[in-house]
Design an enzyme around this catalytic site. Sequence first.
Site, PDB file in Angstrom:
ATOM      1  CE1 TYR A  89      -3.482   2.775   0.874  1.00  0.00           C
ATOM      2  CE2 TYR A  89      -1.976   3.357   2.656  1.00  0.00           C
ATOM      3  CZ  TYR A  89      -3.072   3.652   1.866  1.00  0.00           C
ATOM      4  OH  TYR A  89      -3.755   4.823   2.062  1.00  0.00           O
ATOM      5  CE  LYS A 123      -3.593   6.027  -1.337  1.00  0.00           C
ATOM      6  NZ  LYS A 123      -4.514   6.923  -2.082  1.00  0.00           N
TER       7      LYS A 123
END
Length: 250
Positions: A154, A158
């Site tokens: 994740y 990002k």
Amino acid sequence: MSTSTALRGSTALVTGATSGIGKAIARNLAGQGAAVVLHGRDQERGEALAKEIEADGATARFIAADLADAEDTLRLAAEAGAVDILVNSAGLYEFAPTPATDAASFDRQSAVNTRAPFLLVGALAPGMAERGRGSIVIVGSSAARMPAPVGAAYAASKAGAEVLARYWATEFGPSGVRVNAVSPGPVHTEGTRAMLGEHIAMLDRTNARGRAGDPAEIAEIVSFLAGPASSYVNGAVLFADGGELSALPS
């Protein structure tokens, strides 16, 4: 819902608009006069939000799309049409240690968090450039700069989106299109409550403010970056984390 006329006459596409930060962003932009194109996967929730916004005197419509699917993402861009503001707010997070993150999970997170913004900007920014104006805002995450024992996939997705924002600011800035990112720390949303359950209170111990953020606070920052008040801001990644102290408090 915020009330202003700063964005009157503009059209904004907000991805991930049916819950959490994205929903707050959509309502804030609509409250400032923008006609809002709402994106999400749940048709019922999306249409309900559009009706709520219209009941407040603003303009909204909903388009369902799966951002994990490249073709569906491009269809979203085509159906949204010409927009003046693009907010890439949709996010997928599957917090697990690296050995427990399989290729499918990695690909899903990368597709939604990095590839979808890339495709949407590629499809919509040229039109903004032709018109000589536009604003693109990426919703990143403090996970991109605050390492933790879980969530590496994740965080990487990002971080990639925040890097892209800076590249796009250089690529499209000369044509009048500004691109910026907001990088939130922990925020109380439906997603964080579902993920943390009875441990949700730990979010309030991660920063110098002594509390996690509210979606409406992030929405105010996004509207600032999207609107004329930030006309000289381009290529910025604005940290909104309350003065973060650690990724995982003891």
